[in-house]
Design an enzyme around this catalytic site. Structure first.
Site, PDB file in Angstrom:
ATOM      1  N   LYS A  33       0.841  -1.201   0.000  1.00 25.68           N
ATOM      2  CA  LYS A  33       0.000   0.000   0.000  1.00 25.68           C
ATOM      3  C   LYS A  33       0.879   1.254   0.000  1.00 25.68           C
ATOM      4  CE  LYS A  33      -0.280  -0.287   5.049  1.00 25.68           C
ATOM      5  NZ  LYS A  33      -1.051  -0.845   6.182  1.00 25.68           N
ATOM      6  N   TYR A 244      17.834  30.220   6.179  1.00 22.51           N
ATOM      7  CA  TYR A 244      16.702  30.903   6.813  1.00 22.51           C
ATOM      8  C   TYR A 244      16.898  31.050   8.322  1.00 22.51           C
ATOM      9  CZ  TYR A 244      13.741  30.379   2.653  1.00 22.51           C
ATOM     10  OH  TYR A 244      13.199  30.460   1.402  1.00 22.51           O
TER      11      TYR A 244
HETATM   12  C1  LIG Z   1      -0.196  -1.770   6.875  1.00 22.98           C
HETATM   13  C2  LIG Z   1      -0.684  -3.111   7.306  1.00 22.98           C
HETATM   14  C3  LIG Z   1       0.213  -4.179   7.485  1.00 22.98           C
HETATM   15  C4  LIG Z   1       1.722  -4.019   7.410  1.00 22.98           C
HETATM   16  O1  LIG Z   1       2.212  -3.567   8.650  1.00 22.98           O
HETATM   17  P1  LIG Z   1       3.784  -3.329   8.931  1.00 22.98           P
HETATM   18  O2  LIG Z   1       3.820  -2.893  10.338  1.00 22.98           O
HETATM   19  O3  LIG Z   1       4.203  -2.267   7.970  1.00 22.98           O
HETATM   20  O4  LIG Z   1       4.476  -4.608   8.670  1.00 22.98           O
HETATM   21  C5  LIG Z   1      -0.321  -5.423   7.760  1.00 22.98           C
HETATM   22  N1  LIG Z   1      -1.649  -5.603   7.894  1.00 22.98           N
HETATM   23  C6  LIG Z   1      -2.535  -4.589   7.757  1.00 22.98           C
HETATM   24  C7  LIG Z   1      -3.981  -4.856   7.923  1.00 22.98           C
HETATM   25  C8  LIG Z   1      -2.082  -3.321   7.476  1.00 22.98           C
HETATM   26  O5  LIG Z   1      -2.954  -2.311   7.369  1.00 22.98           O
END
Ligand SMILES: *Cc1c(COP(=O)(O)O)cnc(C)c1O
Length: 347
Positions: A33, A244
């Protein structure tokens, strides 16, 4: 000249393989994602698919659509964690990707589309997405093919009593869902051991070099390196200020290198006074504030440095989190769009 992210494809694959081994008796999927946490989902999926990863998770249908359109994955290997909202139906139907159904309303929407292969999220204590366990008993699952029943751990990055409570709750809830497979652990959950592995684990952060728990320090390799070109060198006298707010005041004659990198690239302002760059084994400290498109370093100890040369950021995710309080997840997902992303796939 835009800054570049140098992405180590061999380290990415090695991290997936290591997490897959630690997931025994289950297998590791990959969470891609948010454009694979900022690295670039198409290139990540290409490499992990070739390495043998068979299941991928995204948050949104648009993310699934991009992967299918790029030709790197068939829809059947993608699950969409946000499930099925109104308007998602056309691609949900045509792609073969599975919704992760999160509520009775989502289940009804999937049923009205004819049902079929889906995943089911059960809430076991996070109180975010997923069916409450007491919503599961009344469901008639005929017409649904549940591939994976899953839940998500709230505190896997620490030794919190909720871990064991969620595992027990998941074991009870999954008995109510006729699923082919079960899945509970994210990256940190994999460290909790075989009792948390079930059939599939869902690592994200650790694939990309993040360390949610110290146990992974010698297991996980860094994947992301930041490099930036020197676009201006100047020598300032003692007493001159840089940038800055005139925050930096030179204590001696100082050679200042300005690099084409800034907070618009995700190199955050919180690194002022902390960050720096490497030239061979020398550390060139940041001076002054981080600007939108520029940072300045003290290059007095690097007389050979010339305009057009490249420097590597002395940047390490776990250390950046420890020193700024900004999560490793945020550092990765805020890596900017204008980086050139360069994959190196050396072993
Ligand atoms: C984002 C997510 C993961 C991955 O988690 P990490 O801590 O990045 O390994 C796994 N399961 C679900 C449902 C998620 O939303």
């Amino acid at each position: 000249m835009v800054p570049r992210l140098v992405l180590d494809g061999a380290a990415l694959v090695a991290n997936w393989r290591a997490l897959d081994r630690l997931s025994a008796p289950g297998q590791a999927a990959a969470v891609v994602k948010a454009d694979a946490y900022g690295l670039g989902a198409v290139e990540v999926v290409r490499r992990l698919s070739a390495a043998g990863c068979r299941q991928f998770y995204v948050a949104h249908w648009a993310e699934a659509q991009a992967l299918v359109a790029a030709g790197v994955l068939p829809g059947e290997r993608i699950s969409v964690l946000h499930g099925l909202a109104a308007g998602d139906e056309p691609f949900a139907r045509s792609s073969g990707a599975r919704p992760v159904l999160n509520s009775p309303a989502q289940l009804a929407r999937w049923q009205s589309m004819g049902g079929g292969a889906c995943d089911v999220m059960v809430d076991t204590g996070m109180n975010r997405l997923g069916f409450a366990p007491d919503e599961l008993g009344a469901i008639d699952w005929s017409g649904f093919i549940v591939d994976t029943v899953m839940s998500h751990l709230a505190c896997a990055d620490s030794d919190h009593p909720l871990n064991d409570a969620q595992r027990a709750g998941f074991n009870a809830a999954r008995a109510l869902v006729p699923a082919r497979r079960a899945s509970l652990a994210n990256s940190a959950g994999i460290v909790l051991g075989g009792a948390y592995a079930f059939d599939i684990t869902r690592p994200g952060l650790a694939l990309y070099g993040g360390l949610p728990r110290a146990e992974l320090t010698d297991v996980i390799r860094p994947v992301v390196a930041i490099e930036a070109p020197v676009i201006r060198l100047r020598t300032v006298s003692a007493g001159a200020t840089v940038g800055y707010g005139a925050d930096f005041v030179a204590q001696r004659e100082t050679r200042i290198a300005c690099l084409a990198l800034g907070y618009a690239d995700g190199y955050k302002r919180a690194l002022a006074g902390i960050g720096g760059f490497r030239l061979g084994d020398r550390h060139l400290p940041l001076v002054g504030r981080v600007s939108m498109d520029l940072v300045c370093v003290d290059a007095t100890d690097a007389p050979e440095l010339a305009e057009g040369d490249w420097l590597s950021a002395d940047f390490n995710l776990a250390e950046a989190e420890a020193r700024t309080g900004i999560a490793q997840y945020e550092w990765l997902t805020h890596l900017g769009k204008r980086f050139e992303r360069v994959w190196r796939d050396l072993a």
